[in-house]
Design a protein around this motif. Structure first.
Motif, PDB file in Angstrom:
ATOM      1  N   HIS A   1      26.121  46.725  49.159  1.00  0.00           N
ATOM      2  CA  HIS A   1      27.101  46.443  48.280  1.00  0.00           C
ATOM      3  C   HIS A   1      27.200  45.121  47.738  1.00  0.00           C
ATOM      4  O   HIS A   1      28.153  44.669  46.884  1.00  0.00           O
ATOM      5  CB  HIS A   1      28.487  46.682  49.050  1.00  0.00           C
ATOM      6  N   TYR A   2      26.272  44.203  47.834  1.00  0.00           N
ATOM      7  CA  TYR A   2      26.123  42.931  47.420  1.00  0.00           C
ATOM      8  C   TYR A   2      25.014  43.063  46.052  1.00  0.00           C
ATOM      9  O   TYR A   2      24.757  41.987  45.363  1.00  0.00           O
ATOM     10  CB  TYR A   2      25.842  41.903  48.215  1.00  0.00           C
ATOM     11  N   LEU A   3      24.298  44.267  45.892  1.00  0.00           N
ATOM     12  CA  LEU A   3      23.252  44.354  45.059  1.00  0.00           C
ATOM     13  C   LEU A   3      23.470  45.310  43.947  1.00  0.00           C
ATOM     14  O   LEU A   3      24.076  46.364  43.948  1.00  0.00           O
ATOM     15  CB  LEU A   3      22.031  44.760  45.697  1.00  0.00           C
ATOM     16  N   VAL A   4      22.927  45.053  42.650  1.00  0.00           N
ATOM     17  CA  VAL A   4      22.557  46.061  41.583  1.00  0.00           C
ATOM     18  C   VAL A   4      21.404  46.233  41.205  1.00  0.00           C
ATOM     19  O   VAL A   4      20.507  45.374  41.531  1.00  0.00           O
ATOM     20  CB  VAL A   4      23.702  45.654  40.499  1.00  0.00           C
ATOM     21  N   GLN A   5      21.136  47.286  40.613  1.00  0.00           N
ATOM     22  CA  GLN A   5      19.813  47.479  39.873  1.00  0.00           C
ATOM     23  C   GLN A   5      19.513  46.479  38.768  1.00  0.00           C
ATOM     24  O   GLN A   5      20.342  46.282  37.901  1.00  0.00           O
ATOM     25  CB  GLN A   5      19.712  48.614  39.251  1.00  0.00           C
ATOM     26  N   LYS A   6      18.238  45.951  38.776  1.00  0.00           N
ATOM     27  CA  LYS A   6      17.990  45.054  37.540  1.00  0.00           C
ATOM     28  C   LYS A   6      17.118  45.895  36.457  1.00  0.00           C
ATOM     29  O   LYS A   6      16.203  46.614  37.057  1.00  0.00           O
ATOM     30  CB  LYS A   6      16.853  43.926  38.065  1.00  0.00           C
ATOM     31  N   PRO A   7      17.553  45.733  35.564  1.00  0.00           N
ATOM     32  CA  PRO A   7      16.718  46.314  34.122  1.00  0.00           C
ATOM     33  C   PRO A   7      15.321  45.978  34.158  1.00  0.00           C
ATOM     34  O   PRO A   7      14.995  44.774  34.656  1.00  0.00           O
ATOM     35  CB  PRO A   7      17.542  45.890  32.948  1.00  0.00           C
TER      36      PRO A   7
ATOM     37  N   VAL B   1      35.142  33.954  45.223  1.00  0.00           N
ATOM     38  CA  VAL B   1      36.309  34.973  45.986  1.00  0.00           C
ATOM     39  C   VAL B   1      35.701  36.391  45.945  1.00  0.00           C
ATOM     40  O   VAL B   1      36.091  36.915  46.736  1.00  0.00           O
ATOM     41  CB  VAL B   1      37.465  34.960  45.025  1.00  0.00           C
ATOM     42  N   TRP B   2      34.842  36.680  45.012  1.00  0.00           N
ATOM     43  CA  TRP B   2      34.408  37.913  45.215  1.00  0.00           C
ATOM     44  C   TRP B   2      33.331  38.290  46.248  1.00  0.00           C
ATOM     45  O   TRP B   2      33.660  39.323  46.908  1.00  0.00           O
ATOM     46  CB  TRP B   2      33.344  38.166  43.938  1.00  0.00           C
ATOM     47  N   THR B   3      32.663  37.371  46.876  1.00  0.00           N
ATOM     48  CA  THR B   3      31.679  37.652  47.962  1.00  0.00           C
ATOM     49  C   THR B   3      32.618  37.147  49.351  1.00  0.00           C
ATOM     50  O   THR B   3      32.153  37.580  50.292  1.00  0.00           O
ATOM     51  CB  THR B   3      30.401  36.799  48.016  1.00  0.00           C
ATOM     52  N   ALA B   4      33.793  36.422  48.905  1.00  0.00           N
ATOM     53  CA  ALA B   4      34.418  35.884  50.312  1.00  0.00           C
ATOM     54  C   ALA B   4      35.425  37.178  50.666  1.00  0.00           C
ATOM     55  O   ALA B   4      35.889  37.100  51.860  1.00  0.00           O
ATOM     56  CB  ALA B   4      35.119  34.638  50.027  1.00  0.00           C
ATOM     57  N   SER B   5      35.939  38.167  49.657  1.00  0.00           N
ATOM     58  CA  SER B   5      36.646  39.175  50.069  1.00  0.00           C
ATOM     59  C   SER B   5      36.253  40.425  49.561  1.00  0.00           C
ATOM     60  O   SER B   5      35.657  40.579  48.644  1.00  0.00           O
ATOM     61  CB  SER B   5      37.975  38.821  49.581  1.00  0.00           C
ATOM     62  N   SER B   6      36.407  41.416  50.427  1.00  0.00           N
ATOM     63  CA  SER B   6      35.866  42.899  49.980  1.00  0.00           C
ATOM     64  C   SER B   6      36.943  43.576  49.277  1.00  0.00           C
ATOM     65  O   SER B   6      36.847  44.809  49.146  1.00  0.00           O
ATOM     66  CB  SER B   6      35.394  43.607  51.237  1.00  0.00           C
ATOM     67  N   ALA B   7      38.226  42.894  48.798  1.00  0.00           N
ATOM     68  CA  ALA B   7      39.226  43.686  48.505  1.00  0.00           C
ATOM     69  C   ALA B   7      38.793  44.285  47.087  1.00  0.00           C
ATOM     70  O   ALA B   7      39.279  45.581  46.851  1.00  0.00           O
ATOM     71  CB  ALA B   7      40.348  42.948  48.412  1.00  0.00           C
ATOM     72  N   GLN B   8      37.977  43.764  46.257  1.00  0.00           N
ATOM     73  CA  GLN B   8      37.660  44.620  44.997  1.00  0.00           C
ATOM     74  C   GLN B   8      36.201  44.669  44.859  1.00  0.00           C
ATOM     75  O   GLN B   8      35.554  44.358  43.723  1.00  0.00           O
ATOM     76  CB  GLN B   8      38.380  43.679  43.859  1.00  0.00           C
TER      77      GLN B   8
ATOM     78  N   GLY C   1      34.267  47.153  44.422  1.00  0.00           N
ATOM     79  CA  GLY C   1      33.805  48.163  43.416  1.00  0.00           C
ATOM     80  C   GLY C   1      33.690  47.282  41.916  1.00  0.00           C
ATOM     81  O   GLY C   1      33.023  47.543  41.172  1.00  0.00           O
ATOM     82  N   ARG C   2      34.870  46.648  41.840  1.00  0.00           N
ATOM     83  CA  ARG C   2      35.166  46.010  40.711  1.00  0.00           C
ATOM     84  C   ARG C   2      33.969  44.902  40.419  1.00  0.00           C
ATOM     85  O   ARG C   2      33.462  44.549  39.451  1.00  0.00           O
ATOM     86  CB  ARG C   2      36.501  45.263  40.524  1.00  0.00           C
ATOM     87  N   TYR C   3      33.576  44.157  41.517  1.00  0.00           N
ATOM     88  CA  TYR C   3      32.585  43.232  41.458  1.00  0.00           C
ATOM     89  C   TYR C   3      31.465  43.772  41.064  1.00  0.00           C
ATOM     90  O   TYR C   3      30.571  43.248  40.288  1.00  0.00           O
ATOM     91  CB  TYR C   3      32.669  42.533  42.932  1.00  0.00           C
TER      92      TYR C   3
ATOM     93  N   LYS D   1      26.770  44.792  37.375  1.00  0.00           N
ATOM     94  CA  LYS D   1      26.072  45.650  36.611  1.00  0.00           C
ATOM     95  C   LYS D   1      26.254  45.519  35.011  1.00  0.00           C
ATOM     96  O   LYS D   1      25.206  45.360  34.384  1.00  0.00           O
ATOM     97  CB  LYS D   1      26.468  47.169  36.947  1.00  0.00           C
ATOM     98  N   ASP D   2      27.092  45.121  34.511  1.00  0.00           N
ATOM     99  CA  ASP D   2      27.574  45.002  33.246  1.00  0.00           C
ATOM    100  C   ASP D   2      26.881  43.478  32.591  1.00  0.00           C
ATOM    101  O   ASP D   2      26.293  43.688  31.553  1.00  0.00           O
ATOM    102  CB  ASP D   2      29.160  44.893  33.096  1.00  0.00           C
TER     103      ASP D   2
END
Length: 346
Positions: free
Chosen positions: A108-114, A287-294, A296-298, A303-304
């Motif tokens: 959940h900390y990774l995305v696909q690299k083009p 704050v994105w990696t310090a909290s799992s509250a959002q 999916g948004r992260y 990805k974008d």
């Protein structure tokens, strides 16, 4: 397997960044991915932030922006398969250094690299892209037609903000800290409506912004730090805007996104913000990696970012990669703020 770590609690005479032997557990977690690292981005360690969130270790892993290839996946991993190219940012409490040959990280900390995006490019620019997204979309709610003032637009973070804002139809003003940076920013026209030089120490920031906005002020300001005292002319802060100047160029209902961790607003500053019904947000990309509250948004943001980089919408400044044997020296320069960041190719 060797990684780079910060040794806490040592005297200034001793090296603070050390190469240390480390090893991975034999068993892979059910949602973990084992990644062979191809490139790692280095950025300054915020030791106070780590202490505030309760992360206190003798050896703190260094290098968290990673790009690589999946070697193995856990039993419950659904997003990736072996041989997938991935990119992501290790969480604050990760035991792994991004400079290890192989690391374990939650999927959940990774995305696909083009495929067309190089590992060095994305590892060096991912954090700047995340900061720009967080500032403009999450905090400022940027929309087409807004007017944006980016301080120090020639910096890697500033450039990302300019490109992202132009893509979404905002009018962009920016400042330059040297004649060379001004020349570079002038070449970005028509993406940049106006470049405001501040290298001479005295800037006509207010008059230029009011001229460009018809006296209304800007909708959004993104700074790279501010001066709290007017008389502060130290080498580090002499090009930074004073907090009152920032508030003065904000329009009614405007939004100021600051990266200054210890901002202090006096009653007159607060009164001016109140009169304009303006607001202030603090930019903390961790704050994105310090909290799992959002979470999916992260992941959607990451990805974008990589998709826009692959499509050429976001074009980061090229960063020359250094070999791993120079990583310690490079990280020391980054921590002393002699360099904004560095990229290590493995």
């Amino acid at each position: 397997m060797k990684g780079l770590f910060y040794r806490a609690g040592v005297s200034d005479a001793e090296p603070k960044f050390v190469i240390q032997e480390t090893c991975l557990p034999e068993a892979l977690g059910s949602h973990q991915v084992r990644v062979k690292v191809k490139a790692c981005g280095l950025s300054p360690l915020d030791l106070k932030l780590l202490s505030d969130v309760g992360i206190q270790r003798d050896l703190i892993p260094v290098g968290r922006d990673v790009a690589g290839v999946v070697l193995q996946v856990g039993t419950d991993v659904s997003f990736f398969q072996p041989e997938d190219e991935v990119v992501g940012i290790l969480p604050l409490d990760s035991p792994c250094s991004g400079l290890c040959d192989v690391i374990d990280i939650d999927e959940h900390y990774l995305v696909q690299k083009p495929e067309k995006l190089s590992s060095v490019c994305v590892a060096g620019a991912l954090r700047d892209g995340l900061c720009a997204y967080t500032a403009l979309h999450t905090h400022a709610r940027m929309a087409a037609g807004h007017t944006l003032l980016v301080m120090d637009g020639a910096s890697s973070f500033g450039l990302m903000c300019i490109q992202l804002a132009c893509y979404h139809g905002a009018k962009v003003l920016t400042t330059s800290h040297s004649p060379q940076k001004r020349t570079f920013l002038e070449q970005l026209r028509p993406s940049v409506a106006r470049v405001i030089p501040v290298e001479n120490g005295s800037s006509d920031l207010l008059s230029v912004v009011l001229e460009e906005t018809g006296g209304l002020g800007v909708d959004i300001i993104v700074d790279c730090g501010v001066r709290l005292q007017e008389e502060d002319e130290s080498e580090e802060t002499k090009f930074l805007p004073h907090k009152h100047n920032i508030i003065s160029v904000l329009g009614v209902g405007g939004h100021w996104v600051t990266s200054h961790q210890e901002l202090q607003l006096d009653p007159p500053d607060c009164r001016l913000l109140y009169l304009k019904s303006a607001s202030v947000s603090f930019l903390n990309p961790e704050v994105w990696t310090a909290s799992s509250a959002q979470q999916g948004r992260y992941l959607h943001i990451l990805k974008d970012i990589v998709e826009k980089m692959s499509a050429g919408v976001l074009r980061p400044q090229p960063e020359e990669a250094v070999p791993r044997y120079e990583a310690t020296v490079a990280m020391e320069a980054v921590q002393r703020h002699e360099k904004k960041k560095a990229v290590v190719q493995l």
